[in-house]
Design an enzyme around this catalytic site. Structure first.
Site, mmCIF file in Angstrom:
data_model
loop_
_atom_site.group_PDB
_atom_site.id
_atom_site.type_symbol
_atom_site.label_atom_id
_atom_site.label_comp_id
_atom_site.label_asym_id
_atom_site.label_seq_id
_atom_site.Cartn_x
_atom_site.Cartn_y
_atom_site.Cartn_z
ATOM 1 N N LYS A 198 69.796 27.336 -14.452
ATOM 2 C CA LYS A 198 68.544 26.753 -14.962
ATOM 3 C C LYS A 198 68.829 25.850 -16.158
ATOM 4 O O LYS A 198 69.165 26.302 -17.236
ATOM 5 C CB LYS A 198 67.552 27.846 -15.394
ATOM 6 C CG LYS A 198 66.163 27.272 -15.355
ATOM 7 C CD LYS A 198 65.189 27.503 -16.445
ATOM 8 C CE LYS A 198 65.360 27.323 -17.862
ATOM 9 N NZ LYS A 198 64.853 26.035 -18.387
ATOM 10 N N GLU A 272 75.722 33.084 -25.844
ATOM 11 C CA GLU A 272 76.282 32.125 -26.809
ATOM 12 C C GLU A 272 75.089 31.549 -27.552
ATOM 13 O O GLU A 272 74.311 30.774 -27.000
ATOM 14 C CB GLU A 272 77.076 31.053 -26.042
ATOM 15 C CG GLU A 272 78.112 30.370 -26.902
ATOM 16 C CD GLU A 272 77.555 29.153 -27.596
ATOM 17 O OE1 GLU A 272 77.072 29.315 -28.737
ATOM 18 O OE2 GLU A 272 77.590 28.072 -27.016
ATOM 19 N N CYS A 306 75.581 24.046 -31.753
ATOM 20 C CA CYS A 306 75.513 25.434 -32.230
ATOM 21 C C CYS A 306 76.603 25.713 -33.268
ATOM 22 O O CYS A 306 76.408 26.518 -34.174
ATOM 23 C CB CYS A 306 75.613 26.404 -31.073
ATOM 24 S SG CYS A 306 76.947 26.016 -29.948
ATOM 25 N N GLU A 403 69.297 28.208 -38.831
ATOM 26 C CA GLU A 403 69.866 27.101 -38.061
ATOM 27 C C GLU A 403 68.828 25.978 -37.983
ATOM 28 O O GLU A 403 67.731 26.180 -37.467
ATOM 29 C CB GLU A 403 70.214 27.598 -36.650
ATOM 30 C CG GLU A 403 70.934 26.567 -35.826
ATOM 31 C CD GLU A 403 71.361 27.097 -34.458
ATOM 32 O OE1 GLU A 403 70.555 27.763 -33.791
ATOM 33 O OE2 GLU A 403 72.508 26.835 -34.068
#
Ligand code: NDP
Length: 493
Positions: A198, A272, A306, A403
């Protein structure tokens, strides 16, 4: 003989336009369809609900295509197709044969690299020089690398009789759409699993083109199924009872939700997730090189990375000159048309992500950090954010803890290596870190004390298919890349 050419006066130099002329990449070789269906069991089909959503170019806000939105019924069909392909065919296909398909995919990716790079840039907003020089070569390299392992699993894990797990559900994000598909598909297929993939809602087009490449490579029907959709599609897929393995890359919040869904189910899981990497610069570092590493660490892919070096930890004695140099370098970054070959920083991936960045930047100012933004002109349409640096950041500030996933750097200072390590480790994350110093012994010492899955030394954001990548703490668990990335797709018991 002396050069008689008149030297322009300083004032003339200042008024000379030393900018680059526009150098846009051609787009006429890319065919975007009006509508895209779902790839299930080797056929492109409409979703049961008939629903779809639009994908837009974030640099222009122009609608590119209407993409199918998969619901629970489609998820079920895709998992069934993957199961049938696994039972009847793929689990019985030799490693040599599986390798053959993966090598073909790698080669087609190389052949069609320009088409993929342009499409990636149009759908996601990243500069063409990055999709061309980073995303595409790495995506092909992952298929080549894992193709090499497909017939050598017994040697990779001696004495463990490695067996595939079955059906893998893979949910990927929008920051490296094709590359993340390659990271996920290549090891899963090499290990002998079938897949339902996906892609992210805002960047489905290169995954769909990859679906066409899989057909071109004559991969048997049902071995890879591609379901486009939003978060609900991903949630339905990972919760499907006939999935043996889930691999997810994305936000920590969604990663936690998936972990809760799968708790007690026996389904294998690798996550992750996000990061808040420290890029640590000591006073003996090669400063000009470090400046390039800092810029690459945070402004590469608009900071939608990331493992981005989003916290700069600089030794106090060199903080002032280093920040002055950094600001000068930031002023030279070219922000704008992602299709222009000279562009350094492209468009923010979506309006939603832009709003998230703006909210966190506003919190940085409200909490008392000092803001500097590169003085560039931004295009009138599309989603843009200036390369930004915050100085005077405290560890408690949200911009030092959360983040941001945008082109925003938070600068903190330290005096001793011990203080650098303590500050670097002081976040909920642990994905990556960078160390800049002249001393090899200091690099080794810090690398062993930083709680980060990847530590780069005198460089940043380097990737290679042979090298494992993954995190600690809220950055997730499991590794991708290398042999470590193959193991989660195998039963080694
Ligand atoms: P998400 O975690 O929501 O998206 C990642 C993928 O998961 C997408 O394919 C998404 O679909 C899908 N998804 C969303 N909800 C679910 C669910 N409940 N179950 C299963 N799959 C789901 O990230 P966002 O796009 O919302 O970004 C939010 C923040 O996450 C960013 O600001 C950034 O900080 C971080 N992030 C980190 C990434 C990383 O690589 N570590 C990558 C992306 C984001 P859809 O796109 O359709 O929503």
């Amino acid at each position: 003989m002396t050069d008689q050419t008149p030297v322009p006066a300083a004032s003339t130099l200042e008024t000379l336009d030393l900018g680059y002329a526009p150098a846009p990449e051609a787009t006429d070789h890319v065919r975007i369809r009006d509508h895209y269906g779902l790839l299930i069991g080797g056929k492109w089909v409409d979703p049961a609900s008939g629903k779809g959503f639009k994908t837009v170019n974030p640099a222009t806000e122009v609608v590119l295509a209407e993409v199918a939105e998969a619901g629970e019924e489609d998820v079920d069909l895709a998992v069934k197709a993957a199961r049938a392909a696994y039972d009847k065919l793929w689990s019985k296909t030799s490693g040599t044969q599986r390798a053959k398909y993966l090598f073909r995919v790698a080669r087609v990716l190389q052949e069609r690299a320009r088409e993929f790079a342009v499409l990636e840039t149009i759908d996601g907003g990243k500069p063409i020089k990055e999709s061309r020089d980073v995303d595409l070569p790495l995506a092909a390299a992952h298929f080549f690398y894992y193709a090499g392992w497909a017939d050598k699993l017994d040697y990779a894990f001696p004495g463990r009789s490695p067996r595939p797990l079955g059906v893998a559900a893979q949910v990927i994000p929008w920051n490296f759409p094709l590359l993340m598909a390659a990271w996920k598909l290549a090891p899963a297929l090499a290990a002998g699993n079938t897949v339902v993939l996906k892609p992210a809602e805002t960047t489905p087009l290169t995954a769909l083109l990859l679906g066409q490449v899989l057909e071109q490579a004559e991969l048997p029907p049902g071995v890879v199924n591609i379901l486009t959709g939003a978060g609900a599609t991903g949630a339905a897929l990972v919760a499907h009872p006939d999935v043996d393995k889930v691999a997810f890359t994305g936000s920590t919040e969604v990663g936690k939700a998936i972990q809760r869904t799968l708790a007690g189910s026996g389904t294998r899981l690798t996550l992750e997730l996000g990061g808040k990497a420290a890029n640590i610069v000591f006073d003996d570092a090669p400063i000009d090189q470090a400046i390039e590493g800092i810029v690459n660490g945070i402004y590469f892919n608009q900071g939608h990375v990331c493992c981005a070096g989003s916290r700069l930890l600089v030794q106090e004695s060199i903080a002032e000159p280093l920040i002055a140099k950094l600001k000068r370098r930031m002023a030279t970054l070219r922000v704008g048309d992602p299709l222009d070959k000279n562009t350094d920083v492209g468009a923010i991936n979506s309006r939603q992500q832009l709003e998230r960045i703006e909210e966190l930047v506003a919190s940085g100012e409200a909490e008392g950090a000092e803001l500097y933004q590169s003085p560039c002109d931004l295009p009138a349409r599309g989603f843009w954010f200036r390369p930004t640096v915050f100085t005077g950041v405290a560890q408690s500030h949200r911009i030092a803890q959360e983040e941001i996933f945008g082109p925003v750097l938070s600068v903190l200072t330290f005096r001793t290596p011990a203080e650098a390590v303590e500050k670097a480790n002081n976040t909920p994350y642990g994905l990556s870190a960078g160390v800049w110093t002249d001393k090899g012994s200091r690099i080794l010492d810090l690398a062993s004390r930083l709680r980060a899955g990847v530590v780069w030394a005198n460089t940043f954001n380097r990737f290679d298919p042979t090298s494992p990548f993954g995190g600690y703490k809220e950055s997730g668990f499991g590794r991708e890349g290398g042999l470590h990335g193959l193991a989660p797709y195998l039963d080694l018991s």
